[in-house]
Scaffold this active site. Structure first.
Site, PDB file in Angstrom:
ATOM      1  N   ASP A   1     -26.447 -12.035 -64.549  1.00 36.99           N
ATOM      2  CA  ASP A   1     -26.543 -13.016 -65.635  1.00 36.99           C
ATOM      3  C   ASP A   1     -27.526 -14.144 -65.313  1.00 36.99           C
ATOM      4  OD1 ASP A   1     -24.432 -13.839 -63.737  1.00 36.99           O
ATOM      5  OD2 ASP A   1     -24.064 -15.503 -65.125  1.00 36.99           O
ATOM      6  N   HIS A   2     -28.168 -14.070 -64.136  1.00 37.79           N
ATOM      7  CA  HIS A   2     -29.180 -15.060 -63.749  1.00 37.79           C
ATOM      8  C   HIS A   2     -30.566 -14.456 -63.584  1.00 37.79           C
ATOM      9  CE1 HIS A   2     -26.131 -18.244 -62.912  1.00 37.79           C
ATOM     10  NE2 HIS A   2     -25.387 -17.152 -62.964  1.00 37.79           N
TER      11      HIS A   2
ATOM     12  N   HIS B   1     -29.796 -17.317 -57.758  1.00 32.82           N
ATOM     13  CA  HIS B   1     -29.099 -16.258 -57.002  1.00 32.82           C
ATOM     14  C   HIS B   1     -29.205 -14.949 -57.755  1.00 32.82           C
ATOM     15  CE1 HIS B   1     -25.928 -17.595 -59.750  1.00 32.82           C
ATOM     16  NE2 HIS B   1     -25.205 -16.537 -59.433  1.00 32.82           N
TER      17      HIS B   1
ATOM     18  N   HIS C   1     -27.126 -12.664 -59.137  1.00 31.88           N
ATOM     19  CA  HIS C   1     -26.242 -12.070 -60.150  1.00 31.88           C
ATOM     20  C   HIS C   1     -27.005 -11.766 -61.438  1.00 31.88           C
ATOM     21  CE1 HIS C   1     -22.458 -13.785 -58.005  1.00 31.88           C
ATOM     22  NE2 HIS C   1     -22.843 -12.627 -57.502  1.00 31.88           N
TER      23      HIS C   1
ATOM     24  N   HIS D   1     -23.472 -22.547 -66.342  1.00 28.61           N
ATOM     25  CA  HIS D   1     -22.425 -22.114 -67.274  1.00 28.61           C
ATOM     26  C   HIS D   1     -21.728 -23.306 -67.909  1.00 28.61           C
ATOM     27  CE1 HIS D   1     -22.296 -17.786 -66.188  1.00 28.61           C
ATOM     28  NE2 HIS D   1     -22.644 -18.209 -64.989  1.00 28.61           N
TER      29      HIS D   1
ATOM     30  N   HIS E   1     -21.330 -19.223 -53.177  1.00 32.58           N
ATOM     31  CA  HIS E   1     -21.128 -18.304 -54.310  1.00 32.58           C
ATOM     32  C   HIS E   1     -21.778 -16.959 -53.972  1.00 32.58           C
ATOM     33  CE1 HIS E   1     -20.668 -17.037 -58.484  1.00 32.58           C
ATOM     34  NE2 HIS E   1     -21.973 -16.840 -58.596  1.00 32.58           N
TER      35      HIS E   1
ATOM     36  N   ASP F   1     -24.728 -21.416 -59.953  1.00 35.47           N
ATOM     37  CA  ASP F   1     -23.267 -21.263 -60.000  1.00 35.47           C
ATOM     38  C   ASP F   1     -22.595 -21.912 -58.792  1.00 35.47           C
ATOM     39  OD1 ASP F   1     -23.660 -19.824 -62.302  1.00 35.47           O
ATOM     40  OD2 ASP F   1     -22.988 -17.897 -61.490  1.00 35.47           O
TER      41      ASP F   1
HETATM   42 FE    FE Z   1     -23.369 -16.883 -63.385  1.00 35.11          FE
HETATM   43 ZN    ZN Z   2     -23.221 -16.037 -60.291  1.00 35.06          ZN
END
Ligand code: FE
Ligand code: ZN
Length: 251
Positions: free
Chosen positions: A57-58, A53, A55, A164, A109, A126
């Site tokens: 942090d990905h 996805h 975001h 995570h 998400h 996530d």
């Molecule tokens: Fe994340």
């Molecule tokens: Zn995420």
């Protein structure tokens, strides 16, 4: 089949590294620096990136990795992903280091979140976490419930590679939902020991999630009762899920 190891990133992200000999893929490279360090140290060639996805942090590390290795980049076509070369929507089968990997849509998400399934394992980003699930940033409770059902339909022995390390943080909430669930207490002891030893709790074991993760247990009487005590207006699975998820946000 490829081998799997992890590259830690940020505070609690796992970037999954798939290797076959000197060939490599990574899943959700939110940060390029630790990935480059590992690829260089192990003399690996990055052939591909799987993105679950959008975001940061990905996907934050994609540009730097692509500039250096020019990998194929598989990602949700409906989300804004840097350098995506192969937009996906779920239902596809892709080749990862000689292994067929199925792409499944798990929105909730985010609106077009994907999971990548190979025999015995899934990379779910996530969507599903240890004893928890992702926040509903873009999707609805109905979408997330359907996505979790899709993951729960995989064999119990499936190894779940989420993005995570949240298991220890999530278990007290799971216990609050089901104070009489002995499997949650047992898991808390096991997870505390792992974390105290500096070890990951991921990959998760899907069967253990089904026994201890409240978000996969929204038809269990104890979880239904907890949902009804937390503003669920009826005992429908989606309504119970929504109530438990809202409660989790404030827990
Ligand atoms: Fe994340
Ligand atoms: Zn995420």
């Amino acid at each position: 089949m490829f081998e799997i190891s992890f590259i830690p990133a940020f505070k609690d992200n796992y970037i999954w590294l798939l290797t076959r000999g000197k060939r490599a893929f990574v899943v959700d490279p939110g940060d390029a620096a630790p990935v480059i360090d590992r690829l260089v140290a192990d003399d690996l060639r990055l052939e591909g990136i799987l993105v679950t996805h959008h975001h940061a942090d990905h996907q934050g590390g994609i540009a730097a990795l692509a500039a250096r290795w020019h990998p194929v980049v598989y990602a949700p076509g409906n989300e804004s992903i840097t350098g995506c070369t192969h937009p996906l929507s779920g239902g596809e089968s892709i080749d990862v280091l000689g292994q067929a990997v199925d792409v499944i849509a798990v929105s909730g998400h985010t609106r077009s979140h994907l999971a990548y399934v190979a025999p015995g394992l899934v990379f779910c980003g996530d969507t599903l976490f240890g004893a928890g699930c992702g926040r509903l940033f873009e999707g609805t409770p109905a979408q997330m419930t359907a996505s979790l059902d899709r993951l729960a339909a995989l064999p119990d022995e499936t190894r779940v590679y989420c993005a995570h390390e949240y298991t220890a943080m999530n278990l007290p909430f799971a216990l609050a939902v089901e104070p009489d669930n002995a499997a949650i207490r047992e898991r808390m002891a096991k997870v505390s020991a792992l974390r105290a030893a500096g070890l990951p709790t991921v990959p998760l074991h899907l069967g253990e999630e089904k026994a201890t993760n409240p978000f996969l247990r929204c038809t269990e009487p104890a979880v239904v009762a907890a949902g009804l005590q937390h503003a669920a207006v009826n005992r429908e699975k989606v309504e119970i899920f929504a109530a438990i998820r809202r409660w989790r946000n404030d827990f």
